[in-house]
Design a protein around this motif. Structure first.
Motif, PDB file in Angstrom:
ATOM      1  N   ALA A  33       0.835  -1.193   0.000  1.00 38.49           N
ATOM      2  CA  ALA A  33       0.000   0.000   0.000  1.00 38.49           C
ATOM      3  C   ALA A  33       0.878   1.254   0.000  1.00 38.49           C
ATOM      4  O   ALA A  33       0.625   2.213  -0.719  1.00 38.49           O
ATOM      5  CB  ALA A  33      -0.919  -0.012   1.223  1.00 38.49           C
ATOM      6  N   TRP A  34       1.942   1.176   0.809  1.00 35.78           N
ATOM      7  CA  TRP A  34       2.857   2.313   0.881  1.00 35.78           C
ATOM      8  C   TRP A  34       3.572   2.510  -0.446  1.00 35.78           C
ATOM      9  O   TRP A  34       3.660   3.616  -0.978  1.00 35.78           O
ATOM     10  CB  TRP A  34       3.874   2.114   2.013  1.00 35.78           C
ATOM     11  N   CYS A  35       4.103   1.435  -0.982  1.00 34.40           N
ATOM     12  CA  CYS A  35       4.878   1.508  -2.224  1.00 34.40           C
ATOM     13  C   CYS A  35       4.042   2.070  -3.368  1.00 34.40           C
ATOM     14  O   CYS A  35       4.513   2.865  -4.165  1.00 34.40           O
ATOM     15  CB  CYS A  35       5.395   0.128  -2.611  1.00 34.40           C
ATOM     16  N   LYS A  36       2.797   1.629  -3.430  1.00 37.30           N
ATOM     17  CA  LYS A  36       1.913   2.072  -4.489  1.00 37.30           C
ATOM     18  C   LYS A  36       1.663   3.569  -4.390  1.00 37.30           C
ATOM     19  O   LYS A  36       1.676   4.288  -5.378  1.00 37.30           O
ATOM     20  CB  LYS A  36       0.575   1.329  -4.380  1.00 37.30           C
ATOM     21  N   GLU A  37       1.429   4.015  -3.181  1.00 33.64           N
ATOM     22  CA  GLU A  37       1.053   5.397  -2.979  1.00 33.64           C
ATOM     23  C   GLU A  37       2.250   6.338  -3.104  1.00 33.64           C
ATOM     24  O   GLU A  37       2.150   7.415  -3.671  1.00 33.64           O
ATOM     25  CB  GLU A  37       0.413   5.537  -1.597  1.00 33.64           C
ATOM     26  N   HIS A  38       3.376   5.902  -2.556  1.00 37.38           N
ATOM     27  CA  HIS A  38       4.518   6.811  -2.473  1.00 37.38           C
ATOM     28  C   HIS A  38       5.600   6.536  -3.513  1.00 37.38           C
ATOM     29  O   HIS A  38       6.547   7.292  -3.645  1.00 37.38           O
ATOM     30  CB  HIS A  38       5.136   6.744  -1.083  1.00 37.38           C
ATOM     31  N   LYS A  39       5.470   5.416  -4.202  1.00 38.90           N
ATOM     32  CA  LYS A  39       6.487   5.031  -5.187  1.00 38.90           C
ATOM     33  C   LYS A  39       7.880   4.967  -4.571  1.00 38.90           C
ATOM     34  O   LYS A  39       8.886   5.283  -5.205  1.00 38.90           O
ATOM     35  CB  LYS A  39       6.492   6.002  -6.376  1.00 38.90           C
ATOM     36  N   SER A  40       7.907   4.628  -3.312  1.00 42.32           N
ATOM     37  CA  SER A  40       9.184   4.416  -2.641  1.00 42.32           C
ATOM     38  C   SER A  40       8.927   3.512  -1.447  1.00 42.32           C
ATOM     39  O   SER A  40       7.782   3.226  -1.119  1.00 42.32           O
ATOM     40  CB  SER A  40       9.783   5.742  -2.165  1.00 42.32           C
ATOM     41  N   CYS A  41       9.987   3.073  -0.800  1.00 43.39           N
ATOM     42  CA  CYS A  41       9.817   2.156   0.320  1.00 43.39           C
ATOM     43  C   CYS A  41       9.876   2.887   1.649  1.00 43.39           C
ATOM     44  O   CYS A  41      10.560   3.892   1.795  1.00 43.39           O
ATOM     45  CB  CYS A  41      10.897   1.074   0.279  1.00 43.39           C
ATOM     46  N   ASN A  42       9.155   2.349   2.601  1.00 40.05           N
ATOM     47  CA  ASN A  42       9.168   2.882   3.951  1.00 40.05           C
ATOM     48  C   ASN A  42      10.106   2.024   4.797  1.00 40.05           C
ATOM     49  O   ASN A  42       9.854   0.848   5.024  1.00 40.05           O
ATOM     50  CB  ASN A  42       7.745   2.810   4.515  1.00 40.05           C
ATOM     51  N   LEU A  43      11.189   2.620   5.255  1.00 37.27           N
ATOM     52  CA  LEU A  43      12.188   1.860   6.012  1.00 37.27           C
ATOM     53  C   LEU A  43      11.611   1.238   7.279  1.00 37.27           C
ATOM     54  O   LEU A  43      12.074   0.197   7.725  1.00 37.27           O
ATOM     55  CB  LEU A  43      13.356   2.773   6.386  1.00 37.27           C
ATOM     56  N   ASP A  44      10.589   1.867   7.842  1.00 39.99           N
ATOM     57  CA  ASP A  44       9.974   1.301   9.037  1.00 39.99           C
ATOM     58  C   ASP A  44       9.239   0.008   8.731  1.00 39.99           C
ATOM     59  O   ASP A  44       8.952  -0.778   9.619  1.00 39.99           O
ATOM     60  CB  ASP A  44       8.996   2.314   9.659  1.00 39.99           C
ATOM     61  N   ILE A  45       8.919  -0.189   7.470  1.00 41.80           N
ATOM     62  CA  ILE A  45       8.262  -1.436   7.063  1.00 41.80           C
ATOM     63  C   ILE A  45       9.293  -2.414   6.521  1.00 41.80           C
ATOM     64  O   ILE A  45       9.299  -3.588   6.885  1.00 41.80           O
ATOM     65  CB  ILE A  45       7.182  -1.159   5.995  1.00 41.80           C
ATOM     66  N   THR A  46      10.171  -1.929   5.665  1.00 46.92           N
ATOM     67  CA  THR A  46      11.111  -2.857   5.008  1.00 46.92           C
ATOM     68  C   THR A  46      12.141  -3.427   5.974  1.00 46.92           C
ATOM     69  O   THR A  46      12.771  -4.427   5.669  1.00 46.92           O
ATOM     70  CB  THR A  46      11.840  -2.190   3.824  1.00 46.92           C
ATOM     71  N   LYS A  47      12.302  -2.815   7.129  1.00 43.31           N
ATOM     72  CA  LYS A  47      13.240  -3.394   8.094  1.00 43.31           C
ATOM     73  C   LYS A  47      12.723  -4.741   8.609  1.00 43.31           C
ATOM     74  O   LYS A  47      13.495  -5.524   9.164  1.00 43.31           O
ATOM     75  CB  LYS A  47      13.512  -2.433   9.249  1.00 43.31           C
ATOM     76  N   PHE A  48      11.450  -5.024   8.402  1.00 42.24           N
ATOM     77  CA  PHE A  48      10.890  -6.314   8.809  1.00 42.24           C
ATOM     78  C   PHE A  48      10.921  -7.334   7.675  1.00 42.24           C
ATOM     79  O   PHE A  48      10.475  -8.467   7.845  1.00 42.24           O
ATOM     80  CB  PHE A  48       9.448  -6.139   9.271  1.00 42.24           C
ATOM     81  N   ALA A  49      11.424  -6.912   6.550  1.00 41.80           N
ATOM     82  CA  ALA A  49      11.439  -7.815   5.400  1.00 41.80           C
ATOM     83  C   ALA A  49      12.318  -9.024   5.680  1.00 41.80           C
ATOM     84  O   ALA A  49      13.296  -8.955   6.422  1.00 41.80           O
ATOM     85  CB  ALA A  49      11.942  -7.075   4.173  1.00 41.80           C
ATOM     86  N   VAL A  50      11.938 -10.138   5.069  1.00 45.70           N
ATOM     87  CA  VAL A  50      12.700 -11.368   5.204  1.00 45.70           C
ATOM     88  C   VAL A  50      13.782 -11.383   4.131  1.00 45.70           C
ATOM     89  O   VAL A  50      13.493 -11.256   2.953  1.00 45.70           O
ATOM     90  CB  VAL A  50      11.797 -12.600   5.021  1.00 45.70           C
ATOM     91  N   VAL A  51      14.996 -11.499   4.565  1.00 41.19           N
ATOM     92  CA  VAL A  51      16.093 -11.593   3.603  1.00 41.19           C
ATOM     93  C   VAL A  51      16.728 -12.969   3.757  1.00 41.19           C
ATOM     94  O   VAL A  51      17.346 -13.256   4.770  1.00 41.19           O
ATOM     95  CB  VAL A  51      17.158 -10.507   3.851  1.00 41.19           C
ATOM     96  N   ASP A  52      16.503 -13.810   2.773  1.00 34.99           N
ATOM     97  CA  ASP A  52      17.239 -15.082   2.834  1.00 34.99           C
ATOM     98  C   ASP A  52      17.624 -15.519   1.447  1.00 34.99           C
ATOM     99  O   ASP A  52      16.855 -15.488   0.507  1.00 34.99           O
ATOM    100  CB  ASP A  52      16.451 -16.152   3.586  1.00 34.99           C
ATOM    101  N   LYS A  53      18.857 -15.867   1.340  1.00 43.70           N
ATOM    102  CA  LYS A  53      19.384 -16.247   0.046  1.00 43.70           C
ATOM    103  C   LYS A  53      20.158 -17.545   0.181  1.00 43.70           C
ATOM    104  O   LYS A  53      20.634 -17.843   1.262  1.00 43.70           O
ATOM    105  CB  LYS A  53      20.297 -15.161  -0.486  1.00 43.70           C
TER     106      LYS A  53
END
Ligand SMILES: [Zn+2]
Length: 53
Positions: A33-53
């Motif tokens: 919802a944030w990305c769509k509206e702001h066309k950018s990422c919210n660090l307060d949200i993306t810090k919870f992203a799962v990073v696994d490679k």
């Protein structure tokens, strides 16, 4: 709609706008919802992203 992905027996949810994965659907929906509206990422949200490679 966030994308549901099953990876290593874990259910992940992907923001279709920025491509980040989350283990929590609510977070993925918030991110999208944030990305769509702001066309950018919210660090307060993306810090919870799962990073696994
Ligand atoms: Zn996003």
């Amino acid at each position: 709609m966030v994308k549901e992905i099953r990876k290593n027996n874990r259910q992940l949810y992907q923001c279709e706008e920025c491509g980040f994965f989350y283990s929590d659907r609510e977070l993925a929906e918030k991110c999208q919802a944030w990305c769509k509206e702001h066309k950018s990422c919210n660090l307060d949200i993306t810090k919870f992203a799962v990073v696994d490679k």
